[in-house]
Design an enzyme around this catalytic site. Structure first.
Site, PDB file in Angstrom:
ATOM      1  N   SER A  43      31.560  41.471  65.943  1.00  0.00           N
ATOM      2  CA  SER A  43      31.531  41.066  67.340  1.00  0.00           C
ATOM      3  C   SER A  43      30.091  40.835  67.810  1.00  0.00           C
ATOM      4  O   SER A  43      29.374  40.040  67.210  1.00  0.00           O
ATOM      5  CB  SER A  43      32.262  42.130  68.180  1.00  0.00           C
ATOM      6  OG  SER A  43      32.505  41.696  69.486  1.00  0.00           O
ATOM      7  N   ASP A 162      38.919  39.725  67.341  1.00  0.00           N
ATOM      8  CA  ASP A 162      37.709  40.546  67.276  1.00  0.00           C
ATOM      9  C   ASP A 162      37.715  41.462  66.049  1.00  0.00           C
ATOM     10  O   ASP A 162      38.675  42.188  65.799  1.00  0.00           O
ATOM     11  CB  ASP A 162      37.624  41.383  68.552  1.00  0.00           C
ATOM     12  CG  ASP A 162      36.307  42.087  68.710  1.00  0.00           C
ATOM     13  OD1 ASP A 162      36.029  43.011  67.923  1.00  0.00           O
ATOM     14  OD2 ASP A 162      35.543  41.727  69.622  1.00  0.00           O
TER      15      ASP A 162
END
Length: 294
Positions: A43, A162
């Site tokens: 991320s 994610d």
């Protein structure tokens, strides 16, 4: 033949908490510190690593303290009307246009960089080597937090989400890939442990079209805490350097308070200096003695 095991750099995500890692990596750049054979990010940790490996000093700091605070990126009103809470595509397209990456330098460094994503169909972590040709889709996928970003970016036609869902801190994966000296940049103070979700039925309901993703979300805390256990008690043949903010770090996932963000950056920068052996830590932003651990 060089028989030295590879050295790895692993950087956790955490959205706006990535400001700490941006300070660490800027300090590394200022001191020419890049003794790594490969890097792994998740991320915001992935985007921080991309700026570091591209030699774009200050780029991640600018993104987090400026672009990420704009309503085009974080917008609660838009979210309540069915749009994105965090518009990852807007952020990527705007910043790569206005703050261009030095991808030539990224390629010349020849340090393989793997960004972590979560496969929506399997719920498993995937580690994709970032190249000039796939950088956009991989970066957006690694940062696409479910619900906050309502689309699932694709990598090789597979929907992704994610990376922090399936593997928030890919230190065990770095070890599996042969690394025996691993530097880990975390975005929470030492002692933090992730808690299980209190409403598993709600998660399963919200992601009923993607049951494996729901299961990955439900097991996220367990995997996160297993990674922390590995970091704090590594195998006998592995040396881990942990860089963490101290307890004065007050940045949350969606913090937009500029003062808190700048303080978080300073904490990271000083931690990076400490590791490089440059500029003793003094003053109000000084770390306590748990801030940097070898």
């Amino acid at each position: 033949m060089n028989s030295t095991p590879p050295r790895a750099l692993v950087v956790e995500g955490g959205a706006m908490r990535g400001i700490f890692a941006s300070g660490v990596l800027d300090a590394f750049l200022e001191n020419g510190y890049m003794p790594f054979d490969f890097a792994m990010g998740v991320s915001a940790g992935s985007t921080n690593l991309l700026g570091y490996l591209s030699g774009n000093h200050g780029r991640s700091h600018r993104i987090i303290t400026d672009y990420s605070r704009r309503p085009e990126f974080i917008n609660f009103s838009r979210f309540t009307h069915g749009g994105h809470l965090t518009d990852i595509r807007w952020l990527w397209n705007t910043t790569t246009r206005e703050l261009p990456l030095n991808l030539f330098q990224f390629e010349q460094r020849n340090i393989p960089f793997f960004a972590t994503t979560t496969n929506v169909e399997t719920g498993q972590a995937e580690y994709t080597e970032v190249t000039r040709n796939n950088v956009a889709e991989v970066m957006m996928a690694s940062c696409a937090l479910p619900l906050a970003y309502r689309d699932y970016p694709t990598i090789n036609k597979m929907p992704m989400s994610d990376g922090g869902i399936a593997d928030s801190i890919p230190v065990i994966e770095a070890y599996r890939r042969g690394a025996r000296q691993i530097t880990v940049v975390l975005s929470q103070p030492l002692g933090y442990r992730k808690s299980d979700t209190k409403v598993p039925w709600l998660l399963r309901s919200m992601f009923h079209h993607h049951p494996q993703l729901a299961e990955a979300l439900l097991h996220r805390a367990k995997r996160y805490n297993e990674a922390l256990d590995f970091i704090q008690h590594p195998p006998a043949d592995c040396e881990i350097t942990i860089i963490v903010p101290n307890k004065t770090f007050q940045v949350g996932r969606l913090t937009r308070h500029l003062g808190k963000l700048e303080h978080g950056y300073l904490l990271g920068q000083q931690a990076g200096y400490q590791l490089c052996g440059v500029v003793p830590c003094h003053g109000e932003h000084c770390f306590d003695d748990t801030a940097l651990m070898v």
